[in-house]
Design an enzyme around this catalytic site. Structure first.
Site, PDB file in Angstrom:
ATOM      1  N   HIS A 122       0.816  -1.215   0.000  1.00  0.00           N
ATOM      2  CA  HIS A 122       0.000   0.000   0.000  1.00  0.00           C
ATOM      3  C   HIS A 122       0.850   1.266   0.000  1.00  0.00           C
ATOM      4  O   HIS A 122       0.704   2.142   0.841  1.00  0.00           O
ATOM      5  CB  HIS A 122      -0.964   0.008   1.196  1.00  0.00           C
ATOM      6  CG  HIS A 122      -1.864  -1.180   1.248  1.00  0.00           C
ATOM      7  ND1 HIS A 122      -2.792  -1.375   2.246  1.00  0.00           N
ATOM      8  CD2 HIS A 122      -1.990  -2.253   0.411  1.00  0.00           C
ATOM      9  CE1 HIS A 122      -3.443  -2.517   2.036  1.00  0.00           C
ATOM     10  NE2 HIS A 122      -2.964  -3.058   0.925  1.00  0.00           N
TER      11      HIS A 122
ATOM     12  N   GLU B  70     -12.016   1.381  -6.089  1.00  0.00           N
ATOM     13  CA  GLU B  70     -12.821   2.593  -6.266  1.00  0.00           C
ATOM     14  C   GLU B  70     -12.224   3.562  -7.275  1.00  0.00           C
ATOM     15  O   GLU B  70     -11.004   3.629  -7.438  1.00  0.00           O
ATOM     16  CB  GLU B  70     -12.947   3.348  -4.933  1.00  0.00           C
ATOM     17  CG  GLU B  70     -13.644   2.582  -3.841  1.00  0.00           C
ATOM     18  CD  GLU B  70     -13.752   3.375  -2.552  1.00  0.00           C
ATOM     19  OE1 GLU B  70     -14.403   2.881  -1.607  1.00  0.00           O
ATOM     20  OE2 GLU B  70     -13.191   4.499  -2.476  1.00  0.00           O
TER      21      GLU B  70
ATOM     22  N   TYR C 126     -12.727  10.013   2.384  1.00  0.00           N
ATOM     23  CA  TYR C 126     -13.176   9.017   1.420  1.00  0.00           C
ATOM     24  C   TYR C 126     -13.484   7.662   2.061  1.00  0.00           C
ATOM     25  O   TYR C 126     -13.683   6.678   1.356  1.00  0.00           O
ATOM     26  CB  TYR C 126     -12.163   8.925   0.274  1.00  0.00           C
ATOM     27  CG  TYR C 126     -12.286  10.162  -0.588  1.00  0.00           C
ATOM     28  CD1 TYR C 126     -13.068  10.175  -1.726  1.00  0.00           C
ATOM     29  CD2 TYR C 126     -11.702  11.367  -0.192  1.00  0.00           C
ATOM     30  CE1 TYR C 126     -13.242  11.324  -2.483  1.00  0.00           C
ATOM     31  CE2 TYR C 126     -11.872  12.533  -0.936  1.00  0.00           C
ATOM     32  CZ  TYR C 126     -12.646  12.497  -2.081  1.00  0.00           C
ATOM     33  OH  TYR C 126     -12.833  13.644  -2.818  1.00  0.00           O
TER      34      TYR C 126
ATOM     35  N   TYR D 117      -9.653 -10.359   3.106  1.00  0.00           N
ATOM     36  CA  TYR D 117      -9.247 -11.425   2.192  1.00  0.00           C
ATOM     37  C   TYR D 117      -9.701 -12.792   2.699  1.00  0.00           C
ATOM     38  O   TYR D 117      -9.896 -13.725   1.922  1.00  0.00           O
ATOM     39  CB  TYR D 117      -7.738 -11.402   1.988  1.00  0.00           C
ATOM     40  CG  TYR D 117      -7.270 -10.180   1.236  1.00  0.00           C
ATOM     41  CD1 TYR D 117      -7.567 -10.016  -0.117  1.00  0.00           C
ATOM     42  CD2 TYR D 117      -6.541  -9.182   1.873  1.00  0.00           C
ATOM     43  CE1 TYR D 117      -7.160  -8.892  -0.813  1.00  0.00           C
ATOM     44  CE2 TYR D 117      -6.131  -8.051   1.179  1.00  0.00           C
ATOM     45  CZ  TYR D 117      -6.432  -7.908  -0.154  1.00  0.00           C
ATOM     46  OH  TYR D 117      -6.031  -6.788  -0.832  1.00  0.00           O
TER      47      TYR D 117
END
Length: 249
Positions: free
Chosen positions: A29, A123, A133, A144
């Site tokens: 990430h 998204e 957001y 997962y």
């Protein structure tokens, strides 16, 4: 985020413009997309670095954010949290997971991003100053393992995605087509898929994705897409290189 001068085949005058902190030894990430708008502002993304419960919703912490600077590293004094005590002043929006696509929409001059969800919930978002957001409080995705981490897809006061993919396609790279070399693609949004190895051609209508078509399938994991100054579309594909999309004759 680093700036440098490219001269005689080398990078010179290197300067670090922004360093997110603290350091993390997690390997996921990162975000790491960069875009400019028409007013000379520089936007860049940093993912939540695998720390979803602490970073994205806290404006006093880096990561899980979109940032805005001038291209020399100065922080604009009209950034939404510039005058908030303890906040990271470069933050422009927050509540993001892992934005791996960012581009200025040439038709509206808005900054658009897309980001990875977990299992589902990738998204597309339009970035607005100071907006939240939602990650991880709201998501169309699940863990997962198949378990849930939230029961909410939307929360009042938080921004809803313009579009989401469930199941996930693992989007990476994006570009708007706004030239005459590709009449059939004019006005459409291109999004790469890491997971399924294609480029999605997204047809837009009133700011919504109304149709998708797959091109450049099975060449490899798509990392980046750019419309060059020559008008051609270039796509970065893992273990292959950079390919050019040739217009239909």
């Amino acid at each position: 985020l680093t700036r440098a001068v490219f001269k005689d085949g080398k990078l010179t005058n290197k300067k670090t413009l922004y360093k997110a902190s603290p350091n993390s030894n997690k390997g996921q990430h990162f975000g790491s997309r960069i875009a400019f708008d028409n007013e000379g502002y520089l936007y860049f993304s940093v993912g939540d670095r695998g720390n979803r419960d602490d970073n994205p919703q806290d404006i006093m912490k880096d990561c899980g954010k979109i940032y805005r600077l001038y291209d020399d590293g100065r922080i604009p004094d009209d950034n939404p949290f510039f005058n908030v005590a303890g906040a990271k002043k470069a933050i422009y929006s927050y509540g993001h997971r892992n934005p791996q696509g960012m581009e200025m929409n040439p038709f509206t001059n808005e900054i658009w991003t897309h980001e990875h969800g977990p299992r589902g919930g990738d998204e597309i978002n339009i970035i607005k100053a100071g907006k939240n957001y939602g990650w991880p409080k709201a998501s169309y995705g699940i863990n997962y393992s198949g378990s849930k981490f939230t029961n909410k897809k939307t929360i009042e006061g938080m921004e809803n995605p313009l579009h989401h993919w469930t199941p996930s396609i693992a989007p990476s790279g994006m570009a708007f087509v706004n030239n005459d070399r590709y009449p059939e693609l004019q006005g459409k949004l291109l999004v790469g898929s890491l997971k399924f190895q294609y480029v999605s051609v997204c047809e837009l209508n009133n700011g919504k994705v109304v149709k998708e078509e797959k091109i450049l399938e099975n060449l490899g994991r798509v990392r980046s897409i750019e419309q060059g100054r020559d008008g051609y579309i270039y796509v970065g594909i893992e273990n292959l290189g950079i390919v050019r999309l040739n217009p239909k004759k």
